[in-house]
Design a protein around this motif. Structure first.
Motif, PDB file in Angstrom:
ATOM      1  N   PRO A  14       0.789  -1.238   0.000  1.00 19.53           N
ATOM      2  CA  PRO A  14       0.000   0.000   0.000  1.00 19.53           C
ATOM      3  C   PRO A  14       0.820   1.287   0.000  1.00 19.53           C
ATOM      4  O   PRO A  14       0.616   2.138  -0.876  1.00 19.53           O
ATOM      5  CB  PRO A  14      -0.867  -0.144   1.259  1.00 19.53           C
ATOM      6  CG  PRO A  14      -0.990  -1.628   1.464  1.00 19.53           C
ATOM      7  CD  PRO A  14       0.353  -2.168   1.061  1.00 19.53           C
ATOM      8  N   PRO A  15       1.769   1.477   0.943  1.00 25.62           N
ATOM      9  CA  PRO A  15       2.520   2.750   0.910  1.00 25.62           C
ATOM     10  C   PRO A  15       3.365   2.906  -0.358  1.00 25.62           C
ATOM     11  O   PRO A  15       3.486   4.012  -0.892  1.00 25.62           O
ATOM     12  CB  PRO A  15       3.399   2.686   2.162  1.00 25.62           C
ATOM     13  CG  PRO A  15       3.415   1.266   2.586  1.00 25.62           C
ATOM     14  CD  PRO A  15       2.148   0.667   2.112  1.00 25.62           C
ATOM     15  N   LEU A  16       3.936   1.806  -0.840  1.00 26.00           N
ATOM     16  CA  LEU A  16       4.742   1.885  -2.050  1.00 26.00           C
ATOM     17  C   LEU A  16       3.888   2.246  -3.260  1.00 26.00           C
ATOM     18  O   LEU A  16       4.274   3.079  -4.096  1.00 26.00           O
ATOM     19  CB  LEU A  16       5.469   0.555  -2.275  1.00 26.00           C
ATOM     20  CG  LEU A  16       6.397   0.471  -3.491  1.00 26.00           C
ATOM     21  CD1 LEU A  16       7.479   1.544  -3.422  1.00 26.00           C
ATOM     22  CD2 LEU A  16       7.037  -0.916  -3.578  1.00 26.00           C
ATOM     23  N   CYS A  17       2.722   1.642  -3.362  1.00 21.80           N
ATOM     24  CA  CYS A  17       1.817   1.933  -4.485  1.00 21.80           C
ATOM     25  C   CYS A  17       1.344   3.380  -4.463  1.00 21.80           C
ATOM     26  O   CYS A  17       1.202   4.017  -5.520  1.00 21.80           O
ATOM     27  CB  CYS A  17       0.613   0.999  -4.455  1.00 21.80           C
ATOM     28  SG  CYS A  17       0.964  -0.687  -4.979  1.00 21.80           S
ATOM     29  N   VAL A  18       1.092   3.894  -3.263  1.00 17.43           N
ATOM     30  CA  VAL A  18       0.644   5.278  -3.140  1.00 17.43           C
ATOM     31  C   VAL A  18       1.713   6.235  -3.663  1.00 17.43           C
ATOM     32  O   VAL A  18       1.411   7.213  -4.373  1.00 17.43           O
ATOM     33  CB  VAL A  18       0.283   5.593  -1.673  1.00 17.43           C
ATOM     34  CG1 VAL A  18       0.162   7.093  -1.450  1.00 17.43           C
ATOM     35  CG2 VAL A  18      -1.016   4.905  -1.294  1.00 17.43           C
ATOM     36  N   VAL A  19       2.962   5.975  -3.335  1.00 20.81           N
ATOM     37  CA  VAL A  19       4.066   6.810  -3.831  1.00 20.81           C
ATOM     38  C   VAL A  19       4.113   6.774  -5.354  1.00 20.81           C
ATOM     39  O   VAL A  19       4.276   7.810  -6.017  1.00 20.81           O
ATOM     40  CB  VAL A  19       5.413   6.337  -3.229  1.00 20.81           C
ATOM     41  CG1 VAL A  19       6.583   7.065  -3.895  1.00 20.81           C
ATOM     42  CG2 VAL A  19       5.437   6.562  -1.730  1.00 20.81           C
ATOM     43  N   ILE A  20       3.960   5.578  -5.925  1.00 25.38           N
ATOM     44  CA  ILE A  20       3.985   5.428  -7.387  1.00 25.38           C
ATOM     45  C   ILE A  20       2.830   6.192  -8.034  1.00 25.38           C
ATOM     46  O   ILE A  20       3.008   6.880  -9.047  1.00 25.38           O
ATOM     47  CB  ILE A  20       3.937   3.933  -7.776  1.00 25.38           C
ATOM     48  CG1 ILE A  20       5.198   3.214  -7.283  1.00 25.38           C
ATOM     49  CG2 ILE A  20       3.803   3.769  -9.288  1.00 25.38           C
ATOM     50  CD1 ILE A  20       5.129   1.705  -7.404  1.00 25.38           C
ATOM     51  N   ILE A  21       1.634   6.101  -7.433  1.00 21.54           N
ATOM     52  CA  ILE A  21       0.469   6.811  -7.970  1.00 21.54           C
ATOM     53  C   ILE A  21       0.682   8.318  -7.925  1.00 21.54           C
ATOM     54  O   ILE A  21       0.367   9.039  -8.879  1.00 21.54           O
ATOM     55  CB  ILE A  21      -0.810   6.417  -7.198  1.00 21.54           C
ATOM     56  CG1 ILE A  21      -1.191   4.959  -7.500  1.00 21.54           C
ATOM     57  CG2 ILE A  21      -1.974   7.342  -7.553  1.00 21.54           C
ATOM     58  CD1 ILE A  21      -2.300   4.426  -6.619  1.00 21.54           C
ATOM     59  N   GLU A  22       1.233   8.795  -6.800  1.00 22.03           N
ATOM     60  CA  GLU A  22       1.462  10.235  -6.664  1.00 22.03           C
ATOM     61  C   GLU A  22       2.496  10.733  -7.671  1.00 22.03           C
ATOM     62  O   GLU A  22       2.393  11.859  -8.173  1.00 22.03           O
ATOM     63  CB  GLU A  22       1.918  10.552  -5.232  1.00 22.03           C
ATOM     64  CG  GLU A  22       0.861  10.342  -4.169  1.00 22.03           C
ATOM     65  CD  GLU A  22      -0.305  11.310  -4.304  1.00 22.03           C
ATOM     66  OE1 GLU A  22      -0.059  12.495  -4.607  1.00 22.03           O
ATOM     67  OE2 GLU A  22      -1.467  10.872  -4.128  1.00 22.03           O
TER      68      GLU A  22
END
Length: 457
Positions: free
Chosen positions: A168-176
């Protein structure tokens, strides 16, 4: 002459420094399996954005999620038979190839604008990833002595929790930084790189590996038969009675399941399989739908959602450790109490989520505790059949438990999508609480097998 040469080889091996290269192999297994589990979990973070772009219903989104588990479960038995028929040399070469295919299908999910192709790639991911689990256990079996296989297997299981925890935190960074499609591109890269590294560093057996010394090979092989005999002798009988807990737990001597027919007609096996299916279903809902719940129902921004969506898996890691310690050290290897506590605790946490306010701290703690309750009895479902079945029939008993578990895991996300299209999130948590009640009921009706001294002899 041949005897003297053999004796000379033994002396040379004993004087040679023993390497620990098997732990390098274990590190690669850990990383590759964590990557594979992350590849299946990243869809849950991308799902809210995919639904918006594809304009699909919750039911169709649930079907896309469930296709992975259905494909994974369907190929499980055929792939096990294939692994059994092929030589270790061939299966060893297939292992990195399956990881490469897993990564390729992960990357392809970010390229399509077609819902049909998205479903097809999700099926491909399930078919590619399933053989990795069998491959990991085969490699551990070949590379580790008997006394270290438990530790190695525990690390492998821990890797399956680490993947969804960091997603989850890694994916959020990628999305941002880029967008939701780039999630799949980024996650595809590590699997391919580590597969190539695997081909370079790992061989089919320790004897074929230039980094593994003869002394280490001898250590791995010489301990196998002797340790097996020692483990049988050291299998503890239950030397003390837990009184009312054993009565409630239905702890008793059971007839060992020596034939396949006995296994298939054993309510103990079927009951624990039903419970396992319920808990895997709940775990899959956390993995696939909780990010959508946090964004659409609670209105959290993607960054806060990313950290909160990790909470159930952080709790699951803690629950696995705590449940194993209590079962082994305090309950003398009784498995049912932790499984039943996990089911009961999960029911309570689902009720708490129904009345959850839009408060990040409350939700974080509740999701953490929910994950802990799911994880606290999770290992027991795999270990429980060992006390029922003989060595010959255990693979069949475990296969039934695991297959029913995968079916439960496959159906749950689809059911959630259907509920969301018809009702609200409260109906989802009621469904999850109902799954916990079904699990608790099934577990309450099965026996806790007592280990008898004559069985351990």
């Amino acid at each position: 002459m041949s005897q003297s040469l053999e004796a000379t080889e033994k002396v040379t091996t004993s004087l040679e420094k023993r390497t620990n290269y098997r732990w390098v192999v274990m590190a690669l297994i850990f990383i590759i399996w964590a990557i594979a589990c992350a590849d299946r979990a990243n869809l849950g973070i991308a799902l809210p954005f995919m639904k918006k772009e594809y304009n699909i219903s919750n039911t169709e989104a649930g079907a896309i999620i469930s296709l992975f588990s259905f494909a994974y479960g369907i190929v499980q038995i055929p792939m096990g038979l294939i692994y059994k028929r092929l030589s270790n040399k061939i299966t060893g070469r297939l292992f990195p190839m399956f990881m490469i295919f897993t990564s390729l299908f992960t990357g392809l999910m970010g390229t399509t604008s077609s819902v049909f192709l998205l479903k097809l790639f999700r099926v491909g991911l399930g078919v590619s990833e399933e053989p990795l689990g069998i491959g990991c256990t085969n490699i551990i079996n070949r590379w580790f002595p008997a006394k270290e296989k438990g530790t190695a297997t525990g690390l492998w299981i821990a890797a399956s929790k680490l993947g969804p925890l960091v997603v989850p935190p890694l994916c959020v960074v990628i999305i941002e930084l880029w967008g939701w499609r780039e999630i799949f591109f980024v996650f595809a890269i590590p699997g391919i790189l580590f597969s190539v590294l695997w081909m370079i560093l790992v061989t089919n057996s320790p004897e074929d590996n230039k980094f593994c010394s003869g002394a280490e090979c001898n250590y791995i092989r010489s301990e196998e038969s002797s340790m097996f005999k020692q483990e049988k002798l050291k299998t503890p009988s239950r030397t003390y009675n837990l009184g009312w807990l054993d009565t409630l737990n239905r702890t008793k001597k059971v007839v060992e399941l020596e034939t396949i027919r006995q296994v298939f007609f054993s309510w103990n096996v079927l009951g624990v399989a039903i419970g396992y299916g319920c808990m895997i279903g709940i775990s899959n809902i956390f993995m696939s739908w909780i990010p959508t719940y946090l964004m659409t129902s609670k209105g959290f921004a993607s960054i806060k959602m990313g950290f909160l969506a990790s909470a159930p898996f952080m709790g699951s890691v803690l629950g696995n450790l705590l449940g194993g310690f209590i079962s082994d050290r305090l309950l003398d290897k009784r498995r049912k109490p932790m499984m039943m506590l996990g089911a009961f605790g999960t029911i309570m946490m689902m009720i708490a989520l129904i009345y959850a306010p839009n408060n990040a701290f409350y939700l974080g703690v509740t999701l953490l505790m929910a994950g802990l309750m799911v994880g606290i009895g999770f290992a027991g479902y795999s270990v429980y059949p060992m006390g029922l079945a003989s060595k010959a029939t255990y693979p069949v008993a475990f296969g039934i438990v695991n297959s029913v578990g995968q079916i439960g895991g496959a159906c749950a996300p689809l059911f959630v999508g259907m509920l969301l299209d018809a009702y609200s999130w409260n109906s989802v948590f009621l469904y999850m609480a109902g799954s916990g009640i079904l699990c608790l009921t099934a577990l309450a009706t099965i026996d806790e097998p007592r280990v008898e001294p004559e069985k351990a002899a």
